[in-house]
Design an enzyme around this catalytic site. Structure first.
Site, mmCIF file in Angstrom:
data_model
loop_
_atom_site.group_PDB
_atom_site.id
_atom_site.type_symbol
_atom_site.label_atom_id
_atom_site.label_comp_id
_atom_site.label_asym_id
_atom_site.label_seq_id
_atom_site.Cartn_x
_atom_site.Cartn_y
_atom_site.Cartn_z
ATOM 1 N N LYS A 159 0.786 -1.148 0.064
ATOM 2 C CA LYS A 159 -0.015 0.079 0.157
ATOM 3 C C LYS A 159 0.837 1.109 -0.078
ATOM 4 C CE LYS A 159 -4.166 -2.114 2.345
ATOM 5 N NZ LYS A 159 -5.005 -2.013 3.478
ATOM 6 N N TYR B 142 -12.502 -1.908 -3.649
ATOM 7 C CA TYR B 142 -12.930 -1.875 -2.238
ATOM 8 C C TYR B 142 -14.475 -1.890 -2.225
ATOM 9 C CZ TYR B 142 -8.327 -1.599 0.076
ATOM 10 O OH TYR B 142 -7.141 -1.849 0.602
ATOM 11 N N PHE C 87 -15.424 3.835 7.431
ATOM 12 C CA PHE C 87 -13.896 3.654 6.983
ATOM 13 C C PHE C 87 -13.489 4.019 5.557
ATOM 14 C CE2 PHE C 87 -14.351 -0.764 7.692
ATOM 15 C CZ PHE C 87 -13.860 -1.086 6.509
ATOM 16 N N ARG D 28 -2.438 -14.457 3.396
ATOM 17 C CA ARG D 28 -3.112 -13.933 4.448
ATOM 18 C C ARG D 28 -2.434 -14.199 5.928
ATOM 19 N NH1 ARG D 28 -7.199 -10.310 3.411
ATOM 20 N NH2 ARG D 28 -8.196 -10.805 5.465
ATOM 21 N N THR E 197 -5.806 -7.838 10.228
ATOM 22 C CA THR E 197 -6.120 -6.568 9.539
ATOM 23 C C THR E 197 -5.483 -5.558 10.538
ATOM 24 O OG1 THR E 197 -7.958 -7.473 8.505
ATOM 25 C CG2 THR E 197 -7.929 -5.294 8.675
ATOM 26 N N ARG F 250 2.151 -7.187 8.981
ATOM 27 C CA ARG F 250 1.736 -6.190 9.545
ATOM 28 C C ARG F 250 1.941 -6.229 11.091
ATOM 29 N NH1 ARG F 250 -4.182 -7.341 7.024
ATOM 30 N NH2 ARG F 250 -4.173 -6.114 5.341
ATOM 31 N N ASN G 194 -1.837 -0.086 7.315
ATOM 32 C CA ASN G 194 -1.186 -1.480 7.713
ATOM 33 C C ASN G 194 -0.461 -2.325 6.296
ATOM 34 O OD1 ASN G 194 -3.586 -2.015 5.886
ATOM 35 N ND2 ASN G 194 -4.718 -3.428 7.132
ATOM 36 N N HIS H 135 -2.063 -5.512 1.321
ATOM 37 C CA HIS H 135 -3.293 -6.039 0.963
ATOM 38 C C HIS H 135 -3.104 -7.191 0.381
ATOM 39 C CE1 HIS H 135 -7.264 -6.737 -0.793
ATOM 40 N NE2 HIS H 135 -6.621 -7.149 -1.985
ATOM 41 N N GLU I 267 -10.174 -9.379 -8.135
ATOM 42 C CA GLU I 267 -9.220 -8.244 -8.162
ATOM 43 C C GLU I 267 -7.987 -8.254 -9.088
ATOM 44 O OE1 GLU I 267 -7.774 -8.749 -4.021
ATOM 45 O OE2 GLU I 267 -9.842 -8.051 -3.305
HETATM 46 N N1 UDP Z 1 -9.912 -0.653 7.479
HETATM 47 C C1 UDP Z 1 -9.770 0.395 8.281
HETATM 48 N N2 UDP Z 1 -10.545 0.195 9.443
HETATM 49 C C2 UDP Z 1 -11.538 -0.702 9.796
HETATM 50 C C3 UDP Z 1 -11.526 -1.948 8.757
HETATM 51 C C4 UDP Z 1 -10.551 -1.869 7.611
HETATM 52 O O1 UDP Z 1 -9.170 1.420 8.123
HETATM 53 O O2 UDP Z 1 -12.176 -0.569 10.760
HETATM 54 C C5 UDP Z 1 -9.017 -0.759 6.300
HETATM 55 C C6 UDP Z 1 -7.482 -1.533 6.433
HETATM 56 O O3 UDP Z 1 -6.687 -0.853 5.724
HETATM 57 C C7 UDP Z 1 -7.916 -2.832 5.679
HETATM 58 C C8 UDP Z 1 -9.077 -2.176 4.578
HETATM 59 O O4 UDP Z 1 -9.643 -1.352 5.137
HETATM 60 O O5 UDP Z 1 -6.813 -3.436 5.262
HETATM 61 C C9 UDP Z 1 -9.698 -3.511 3.997
HETATM 62 O O6 UDP Z 1 -10.337 -4.033 5.224
HETATM 63 P P1 UDP Z 1 -10.353 -5.674 5.068
HETATM 64 O O7 UDP Z 1 -11.504 -5.770 6.236
HETATM 65 O O8 UDP Z 1 -10.886 -6.127 3.994
HETATM 66 O O9 UDP Z 1 -9.250 -6.297 5.685
HETATM 67 P P2 UDP Z 1 -7.976 -7.038 5.129
HETATM 68 O O10 UDP Z 1 -8.592 -7.664 4.174
HETATM 69 O O11 UDP Z 1 -7.246 -5.848 4.376
HETATM 70 O O12 UDP Z 1 -7.217 -7.511 6.083
HETATM 71 MG MG MG Z 2 -9.916 -7.432 2.635
#
Ligand code: UDP
Ligand code: MG
Length: 152
Positions: free
Chosen positions: A11, A51, A59, A87, A93, A104, A114, A117, A128
């Site tokens: 990112k 997204y 958010f 993952r 996350t 992370r 974080n 992705h 994607e």
């Molecule tokens: N995010 C955030 N606040 C939240 C949840 C998610 O800023 O409460 C952001 C975070 O950067 C995350 C992205 O939104 O990586 C996408 O969320 P997701 O739940 O898909 O998490 P990921 O798949 O990236 O672990």
């Molecule tokens: Mg995600």
């Protein structure tokens, strides 16, 4: 184990912080194969598509603003169970919940910054990848040491 493809992004925070190399190294060292790689300035349209599942979340505006705030490094990554493997390497996350040893957990501290992705599942990965790559930009190739990484 089925070979899968997944989308990984370093990112904008990871790019700005000089973490492209360390993040790629962590993926590469496992034996996961990088089959596509580029630096990309994400547009608002690409962010909305990428997204889409979060469009109603509080958010969302901050997330789109952040992911378009500077270039990302996009990678297509393949390997056995590549989606779940990436993952695990990424960690939770929220970096506050991410285990030490994960990207992370080791390299981030804030859920909104974080650094990485990874697609959540195979279907998301295949949805994607075309946002970032033309199929002609994804290269299928054999590594000479392949059998030393994956038992034939
Ligand atoms: N995010 C955030 N606040 C939240 C949840 C998610 O800023 O409460 C952001 C975070 O950067 C995350 C992205 O939104 O990586 C996408 O969320 P997701 O739940 O898909 O998490 P990921 O798949 O990236 O672990
Ligand atoms: Mg995600």
């Amino acid at each position: 184990m089925p070979s899968e493809r997944t989308l990984v992004l370093v990112k904008p925070d990871g790019v700005q912080r000089g973490l492209i190399g360390p993040i790629i190294t962590r993926l590469e060292q496992t034996g996961l194969k990088i089959i596509g790689l580029k630096i990309v300035q994400i547009t608002d349209e690409m962010a909305a598509e990428h997204y889409a599942e979060h469009s109603e979340r509080p958010f969302y505006a901050g997330l789109v603003g952040f992911i378009t705030s500077g270039p990302v490094v996009a990678m297509a990554v393949s390997g056995p169970n590549a989606v779940a493997h990436v993952r695990r390497l990424m960690g939770a996350t929220n970096p506050q919940d991410a285990a030490p040893g994960t990207i992370r957990g080791d390299l981030a501290t804030d859920i909104g910054r974080n650094v990485v992705h990874g697609s959540a599942n195979v279907e998301d990965g295949e949805r994607e990848l075309p946002i970032f790559f033309d199929e002609s930009e994804i290269i299928s190739y054999h590594r000479a040491n392949g059998p030393w990484i994956i038992e034939p």
